[in-house]
Design an enzyme around this catalytic site. Structure first.
Site, PDB file in Angstrom:
ATOM      1  N   HIS A 124       0.865  -1.178   0.000  1.00  0.00           N
ATOM      2  CA  HIS A 124       0.000   0.000   0.000  1.00  0.00           C
ATOM      3  C   HIS A 124       0.910   1.239   0.000  1.00  0.00           C
ATOM      4  O   HIS A 124       1.989   1.208   0.592  1.00  0.00           O
ATOM      5  CB  HIS A 124      -0.844  -0.047   1.283  1.00  0.00           C
ATOM      6  CG  HIS A 124      -1.930   0.965   1.364  1.00  0.00           C
ATOM      7  ND1 HIS A 124      -1.690   2.290   1.679  1.00  0.00           N
ATOM      8  CD2 HIS A 124      -3.265   0.871   1.195  1.00  0.00           C
ATOM      9  CE1 HIS A 124      -2.837   2.947   1.709  1.00  0.00           C
ATOM     10  NE2 HIS A 124      -3.810   2.108   1.406  1.00  0.00           N
ATOM     11  N   ASP A 201       3.100  -3.834   8.409  1.00  0.00           N
ATOM     12  CA  ASP A 201       1.842  -3.141   8.133  1.00  0.00           C
ATOM     13  C   ASP A 201       0.733  -4.174   8.339  1.00  0.00           C
ATOM     14  O   ASP A 201       0.507  -5.034   7.486  1.00  0.00           O
ATOM     15  CB  ASP A 201       1.882  -2.624   6.694  1.00  0.00           C
ATOM     16  CG  ASP A 201       0.531  -2.092   6.240  1.00  0.00           C
ATOM     17  OD1 ASP A 201      -0.450  -2.180   6.995  1.00  0.00           O
ATOM     18  OD2 ASP A 201       0.467  -1.595   5.093  1.00  0.00           O
ATOM     19  N   GLN A 204      -4.414  -4.958   7.291  1.00  0.00           N
ATOM     20  CA  GLN A 204      -5.379  -5.961   6.822  1.00  0.00           C
ATOM     21  C   GLN A 204      -5.401  -7.216   7.679  1.00  0.00           C
ATOM     22  O   GLN A 204      -6.335  -7.998   7.591  1.00  0.00           O
ATOM     23  CB  GLN A 204      -5.089  -6.345   5.359  1.00  0.00           C
ATOM     24  CG  GLN A 204      -5.301  -5.215   4.363  1.00  0.00           C
ATOM     25  CD  GLN A 204      -6.747  -4.715   4.317  1.00  0.00           C
ATOM     26  OE1 GLN A 204      -7.686  -5.422   4.672  1.00  0.00           O
ATOM     27  NE2 GLN A 204      -6.925  -3.474   3.897  1.00  0.00           N
ATOM     28  N   LYS A 227     -10.544  -0.155  10.294  1.00  0.00           N
ATOM     29  CA  LYS A 227     -10.628  -1.434   9.565  1.00  0.00           C
ATOM     30  C   LYS A 227     -10.927  -2.584  10.525  1.00  0.00           C
ATOM     31  O   LYS A 227     -11.030  -3.738  10.131  1.00  0.00           O
ATOM     32  CB  LYS A 227      -9.317  -1.704   8.833  1.00  0.00           C
ATOM     33  CG  LYS A 227      -9.049  -0.690   7.723  1.00  0.00           C
ATOM     34  CD  LYS A 227      -7.838  -1.068   6.937  1.00  0.00           C
ATOM     35  CE  LYS A 227      -7.288   0.083   6.144  1.00  0.00           C
ATOM     36  NZ  LYS A 227      -7.929   0.269   4.839  1.00  0.00           N
ATOM     37  N   CYS A 364      -4.619   2.058  -3.869  1.00  0.00           N
ATOM     38  CA  CYS A 364      -3.424   2.662  -3.246  1.00  0.00           C
ATOM     39  C   CYS A 364      -2.211   1.774  -3.408  1.00  0.00           C
ATOM     40  O   CYS A 364      -1.376   1.655  -2.492  1.00  0.00           O
ATOM     41  CB  CYS A 364      -3.655   2.971  -1.762  1.00  0.00           C
ATOM     42  SG  CYS A 364      -4.915   4.194  -1.482  1.00  0.00           S
TER      43      CYS A 364
END
Ligand code: PMP
Length: 407
Positions: A124, A201, A204, A227, A364
């Protein structure tokens, strides 16, 4: 669990009761942001109606309540990722701000010309541009770990890229486009053999994947509240204690200081030195409620549900000829695809008419689109409220779209 229900009842999510374009809303864009269950909405309402005061500064009872709420959310977030201590949790505005904080406050001051930062082409933008900038500003080099054609990482091929020149590896736990699940623990070991840090990261993975930062042995890990079925405006940066202690503030002002003179100032310890200004207090209360909600449903049950739903979607969509799926079969809760040569925006528009909300575009991840050789994709992504019936509706609407566009 009833196959017809998600892990969470749709009724818990007021927004999902709506109709869109005359059809019951089928929300398949949870990778972009999730819908909020009633207990999260209640926590926000309760905060503003009965608990609102600024934190840390007041001696009155209400200020103490707000402070307890905010610091209690930090403890909850620490337990959520199995951190040793709440002091390892910095509240940020989201994943983006957390990764920027690591890039500017920790990594950049340590980079020398010739040093290397490793990442992948599939990141991303918020896990790419902060490292690009840090590299440009210091003469360090940004390099990319090789990926297989399906976007997975072969550790045997990645390992030789990780050398004593490597200062950091920054990688998504789960890709927001391909759904690939990267081997974080193994990458952490390779990073540490070379005295580099591993930055994860987890935007998700945090929502649907049990996370244990001690088992992963990652150095920094970032995720976003919105999220995770929580509010916008709050995110988490986890860091190992000595690394957060070594991270320089990138914003200065109230809350983060210890002593202030006219010409000089000193900081509190981490995490507070990294949280200048009035923090997102209501959002922290909402995030804590979201964590409670997820834990009550069971993190393993959620992971299993998302895995089942995604595998089902993969199989169902594979039955449509002229549909190209990107990424491996074993994946997190996202499915990216294209339908013949039809522009993804046109596909998403047809699905919208059927009440199905999916995303179309570059997600993104423009370098990944180039790597895949496409301008954009359609992406369906799943949340705890989704069911196999939602996947069936998606498949049926795509079958109709195929007829409409004659592909
Ligand atoms: N990384 C990944 C993998 C993401 O999916 C996202 C959100 N789409 C982000 C980072 C950025 O998160 P936020 O916009 O909440 O900061």
């Amino acid at each position: 669990m009833d196959r017809k229900e998600g892990v969470a009842m749709k009724q818990d999510f007021p927004l999902l009761k709506q109709h869109m374009n005359g059809k019951p809303l089928i929300y398949l864009d949870s990778a972009a942001t999730t819908q909020k269950p009633q207990p999260v909405l209640d926590a926000l309402h309760r905060y503003y109606t009965t608990q609102n005061a600024n934190v840390h500064r007041g001696v009155y009872a209400l200020a103490a309540t707000a402070t307890d709420l905010y610091e209690g959310a930090r403890e909850k977030a620490a337990r959520f990722v199995n951190a040793h201590s709440a002091r390892q949790i910095v509240f940020t505005r989201g994943t983006t701000e957390a990764l920027n904080l690591v890039a500017s406050g920790y990594l950049r001051p340590r980079l020398q010309p010739g040093d290397e930062i490793l990442t992948t082409v599939a990141e991303h933008h918020s896990n790419l541009i902060p490292w690009q900038m840090a590299a440009k500003q210091t003469g360090a080099r940004l390099r990319f770990l090789p990926l297989e054609a399906d976007g997975t990482l072969d550790l045997a091929k990645a390992a030789p890229c990780i050398t004593p020149r490597t200062r950091a590896i920054a990688i998504a736990h789960i890709s927001n486009v391909l759904g690939t699940i990267h081997p974080i623990q193994e990458l952490a070991a390779l990073a540490h053999q070379n005295h580099a840090v591993l930055i994860v990261d987890a935007a998700q993975s945090a929502p649907h994947h049990p996370l244990d930062v001690q088992a992963l042995d990652c150095d920094f890990l970032a995720f976003s509240g919105h999220k995770l079925y929580g509010p916008t405006g709050i995110g988490v940066l986890y860091g190992k204690r000595e690394l957060l202690a070594a991270t320089e503030p990138v914003q200065y002002g109230g809350e983060m200081i210890d002593e202030v003179e006219l010409l000089d100032a000193s900081w509190k310890d981490a995490p507070w030195k990294l949280e200048a200004g009035t923090p997102p207090i209501a959002e922290a209360a909402g995030l804590a409620a979201a964590i409670d909600y997820l834990e009550a449903r069971g993190r393993d049950t959620i992971q299993q549900h998302i895995a089942d739903l995604t595998a089902y979607a993969y199989d169902q969509l594979s039955t449509l000829d002229s549909l190209t799926l990107y990424g491996p079969k074993k994946r997190g809760g996202v499915v990216s695809f294209n339908l013949g040569g039809v522009h993804p925006h046109d596909v998403a528009t047809v699905l919208d008419a059927a009440g199905i909300a999916v995303r179309a575009g570059h997600h993104c991840a423009q370098p990944l689109m180039k790597w895949l050789g496409v301008a954009a994709t359609v992406r369906a992504s799943f949340g705890i409220y989704n069911t196999r019936a939602d996947v069936d509706a998606l498949t049926a609407a795509l079958r109709e779209a195929k007829g409409l566009f004659d592909v």
